[in-house]
Design an enzyme around this catalytic site. Structure first.
Site: not given
Ligand code: 5GP
Ligand code: ZN
Length: 136
Positions: A29, A122, A124
């Site tokens: 957010c 999110h 990817h």
């Molecule tokens: P998940 O593990 O929840 O599927 O993916 C979270 C993603 O968010 C990870 O690939 C991680 O590298 C990314 N991420 C975590 N913190 C940040 C941030 O502060 N900025 C950005 N741009 N990506 C982030």
């Molecule tokens: Zn949020």
């Protein structure tokens, strides 16, 4: 920023909201609202896409709804359109980034056991290299 759980009153009911920082703010957010820096590559009224801070492929973009939804399990009937739009944005970005011909991957992790670490949904968008199957 580690995910913590807190209780929030919604419509008089109690519900656990995950992925909210100790400061009471959601990381994604914050990026959507540009309170936290993010390399934004796409934005419209309902969707924002930005580069992953720790890319796992030459192209690694996160596509998120502008509105806060904690996990895929929290998607409601009214969110159907947003999910469709997210895939349209993924296709458009894949074309722009030059990864559409060789193939790309769209991944969404739901829940900690599946690897979700940020509790604002999110998708990817990954490309620019070959991927193995099944994912780890
Ligand atoms: P998940 O593990 O929840 O599927 O993916 C979270 C993603 O968010 C990870 O690939 C991680 O590298 C990314 N991420 C975590 N913190 C940040 C941030 O502060 N900025 C950005 N741009 N990506 C982030
Ligand atoms: Zn949020």
């Amino acid at each position: 920023m580690s995910p913590v759980r807190r209780r929030r009153k919604i419509d008089g009911g109690d519900r656990i909201e995950e992925g909210v920082s100790k400061m009471g703010e959601c990381l994604f957010c914050g990026i959507v609202e540009e309170k936290i820096r993010g390399e934004i590559v796409y934005r419209d009224n309902s969707i924002v896409a930005f580069k992953d801070i720790n890319p796992k492929a030459p192209v690694h973009i996160l596509i998120v709804p502008a509105k806060h939804i904690s996990t895929l399990l929290d998607l409601q009937e009214e969110d159907k359109e947003i999910v469709g739009e997210i895939f349209a944005v993924a296709n458009r970005l894949a074309e722009q980034q030059g990864i559409s011909k060789d193939g790309y991957r769209v991944v969404a992790n739901c829940g900690a056991g599946a690897g979700q670490t940020v509790f604002h949904i999110h998708f990817h968008l990954l490309g620019g290299r070959n991927f193995s199957w099944p994912p780890g």
